[in-house]
Design an enzyme around this catalytic site. Structure first.
Site, PDB file in Angstrom:
ATOM      1  N   GLU A  20      39.741  49.140  37.120  1.00 47.55           N
ATOM      2  CA  GLU A  20      38.670  49.807  36.158  1.00 47.55           C
ATOM      3  C   GLU A  20      37.486  48.889  35.828  1.00 47.55           C
ATOM      4  O   GLU A  20      37.805  47.696  35.181  1.00 47.55           O
ATOM      5  CB  GLU A  20      39.399  50.303  35.069  1.00 47.55           C
ATOM      6  N   PRO A  23      30.086  50.106  33.319  1.00 54.39           N
ATOM      7  CA  PRO A  23      28.722  49.700  33.696  1.00 54.39           C
ATOM      8  C   PRO A  23      28.074  48.600  32.593  1.00 54.39           C
ATOM      9  O   PRO A  23      28.040  48.899  31.388  1.00 54.39           O
ATOM     10  CB  PRO A  23      27.933  51.004  33.631  1.00 54.39           C
ATOM     11  N   PRO A  24      27.811  47.374  33.030  1.00 52.41           N
ATOM     12  CA  PRO A  24      27.329  46.406  32.096  1.00 52.41           C
ATOM     13  C   PRO A  24      26.005  47.226  31.578  1.00 52.41           C
ATOM     14  O   PRO A  24      25.403  47.930  32.152  1.00 52.41           O
ATOM     15  CB  PRO A  24      27.085  45.340  33.007  1.00 52.41           C
ATOM     16  N   HIS A  80      34.763  58.168  35.969  1.00 55.14           N
ATOM     17  CA  HIS A  80      35.045  58.751  34.816  1.00 55.14           C
ATOM     18  C   HIS A  80      33.920  59.867  34.363  1.00 55.14           C
ATOM     19  O   HIS A  80      32.724  59.620  34.490  1.00 55.14           O
ATOM     20  CB  HIS A  80      35.322  57.799  33.879  1.00 55.14           C
TER      21      HIS A  80
END
Length: 613
Positions: A20, A23-24, A80
């Protein structure tokens, strides 16, 4: 490919695993995450997943990242998807964007805790719980057959504690009956209760695959924060093992790897658990070590020397015409290049040599994350909880932070937090750190001025890395810090601070200031970077774990002002509390100040507190 089909077809003797990522928050972190995912993909995960930020806050980055890994890198990706704060049509937009990018797997979630549950109404009334997403996808001719759907489960109970265990199992059964294909669980650190929970799930007639979430402990402080946010129970034996080593980050990380290995071995030994979901926090070293210690990584295939020759179809004369391209002794240039690249990537991932070379640095340069104050170029910058939530709890907010109706009430709340009369604040889920306690009198003075301090650190000149208050990183090293403080102020006070820095700072004091409207003031050069925490350790380059510069400040500034909005939403519309918090959000500035003279412990505080502004 659908994850349910891949699980059904999986026939290896070892369990499968998924990774998993989130996103930065920065473009540089995003760019650096891609090669990290590429390196970890050589460990052959069955799939990877990409989280959806709190309230859909990262939806564009989430879709971009998931699309990149699915389409460009060919890694089956689970996106997700939450229903919290989704405007009408947004769910369709997200599902279509995923479909167009070849993504066939989604994890349907409600999202982070509802903001102001007593007064919260869903933005789109179709979607209030994860089951609503499942039902909607399964009822849609456009999406039903395309997507494999996963749902979340909480072996130790949902953090909101909305129902008892049997109620939670019934909810899970409803989600599966509605069309869910697999289950991913909340992380845990005690194998026995988890296995008992699995038996109860199966007794309910739930037969879909259960993939337990495992998150290796990275640092002691981040572990404490995470278990509080997620409501995870920790066995006394784990805390007893961590407490003596809590100031040695390397030992904590090593223990975290060993604990994860032990848990995984125990839960997979029964044969009922076929796979593991690793929550990486966008870090790679610990997960890689866990897989290696489990001996799940496999071995490199035996390679033969082969002749690189042009294709038979290529123009020009053919060399070694007696060999055909079907021979295992011949390889065309393109395939040779791709094979070599893959092999080098695999070597980088599996055989790092700590402290040496660029290849190792790519995997471990941010191995000791320091929350939002880490390097903004790190993929792990701004790590959140397992499901991408913000961590604010309405129950905790109302019980600990009360009902502030004036700025004096807010000043009093900050002082109560500084005095440990409350265990958290909207800006920190944990009590004041031991190192901040060493500068408590200074923080009190600033707060009493109406400068609401939310983060700080004292100056440190070469403390031992195992120091109980200031230490971090591997043992045998020395750590350093510049004095730093961050607070919210009114604009008139900011102008006085700026004037004093300009007239008396003498180049020792740097600051950033930003407001909700997007204004940013600073005396730091555009490309300036303030390393305010660093360490020197045997056999390693200097490690900088805390860096403050424009990009990271602006990223945090946006989050900080969103916290005011989320806190305000805990109270009814039109209430004094909500009006106050919204006004603060609109009018105050967030200020971050660093004094570079780390050899003088009182330098920052003398500058700010002595004399008139």
């Amino acid at each position: 490919m659908k994850l349910s089909d891949k699980i059904a077809a999986y026939n290896s003797s070892r369990p499968f695993y998924t990774f998993e990522f989130f996103p930065p928050r920065t473009d540089q972190g995003f760019e650096n995450l891609i090669p990290r995912i590429s390196r970890l993909s050589t460990l052959n995960p069955l799939a990877i997943s990409v989280t959806w930020g709190a309230g859909g806050s990262t939806r564009e980055r989430s879709i971009d990242l998931a699309g990149l890994t699915q389409s460009d890198y060919g890694i089956d990706t689970v996106l997700h998807l939450t229903c919290t704060n989704m405007l009408p049509g947004m769910v369709d937009d997200a599902l279509r964007a995923a479909k167009v990018r070849g993504i066939q797997n989604v994890l349907a979630l409600r999202g982070d805790p509802s903001r102001g549950t007593e007064h919260w109404t869903p933005v789109d009334s179709q979607f209030t719980r994860g089951i609503d997403l499942v039902k909607y996808i399964r009822s849609s001719p456009e999406f039903s057959s395309h997507f494999c759907i996963g749902v979340a489960a909480y072996p130790e109970g949902h953090p909101d504690r909305e129902t008892d265990e049997d109620g939670s199992l019934n909810v899970l059964k409803e989600k599966v009956d509605a069309g869910a294909d697999f289950i991913v669980t909340q992380l845990f650190y005690d194998a026995d209760p988890f296995l008992e929970w699995v038996d109860k799930v199966r007794a309910k007639g739930i037969t879909v695959p259960i993939i337990p979430g495992v998150m290796p402990i990275q640092t002691y402080s981040s572990f404490l924060r995470l278990i509080k946010l997620c409501g995870v129970k920790v066995p006394p034996s784990v805390m007893a093992a961590l407490e003596p080593i809590c100031h040695d980050d390397q030992l904590v990380k090593d223990y975290g790897v060993g604990l994860a290995v032990d848990i995984i071995r125990k839960i997979t030994s029964t044969g009922t658990i076929k796979g593991i979901h690793f929550c990486t926090l966008n870090l790679e070293k610990s997960v890689q070590l866990v897989i290696e210690k489990l001996q799940w990584a496999g071995s490199s295939p035996t390679m033969k020397n082969r002749l690189i020759a042009a294709s038979l179809d290529a123009p020009g004369p053919m060399i070694h015409v007696q060999l055909t391209n079907s021979s295992d002794l011949v390889i065309d240039p393109t395939t040779a290049t791709n094979t070599a690249t893959s092999a080098l990537t695999f070597k980088q991932t599996l055989d790092p040599d700590p402290g040496r070379g660029e290849l190792n640095n790519a995997a471990t340069w941010d191995d000791f994350p320091n929350g939002r104050f880490g390097d903004y170029k790190s993929p792990a910058f701004g790590a959140q909880d397992q499901w991408g939530g913000s961590g604010l709890s309405q129950y905790e907010g109302l019980s600990e932070w009360g009902h502030p109706k004036s700025t004096d009430d807010l000043t009093s709340l900050v002082l109560r937090y500084l005095h440990s009369e409350v265990s958290s604040s909207p800006f920190s889920s944990l009590p004041l750190s031991p190192e901040s306690l060493t500068i408590l009198p200074h923080l009190e003075q600033l707060t009493k001025r109406g400068w609401w301090t939310i983060s700080s650190q004292p100056a440190v000149d070469g403390a031992c890395s195992t120091d109980e208050v200031f230490g971090w990183g591997p043992r045998g090293g020395y750590v350093y810090q510049k004095g730093f403080v961050e607070f919210f102020v009114e604009e008139q006070d900011l102008e006085k601070i700026e004037k004093k820095i300009k007239e008396k700072g003498q180049g020792w004091v740097h600051y950033f200031a930003g407001n909700l409207q997007g204004e940013c003031r600073s005396n730091v050069p555009d490309d300036g970077r303030n390393a305010v925490t660093w360490g020197m350790f045997p056999g390693q380059e200097i490690t900088q774990t805390t860096i403050i510069e424009r990009e990271s400040f602006l990223t945090w500034k946006d989050e900080a002002f969103s916290i005011w909005a989320e806190w305000a939403s805990f109270y009814p519309p039109g209430s004094e509390e909500r009006e106050l918090l919204n006004a603060v959000r609109m009018e105050r500035w967030l200020v971050s100040i660093v004094h570079h003279d780390y050899k003088r412990p009182d330098a920052l505080w003398t500058f700010l507190l002595d004399g008139e502004l």
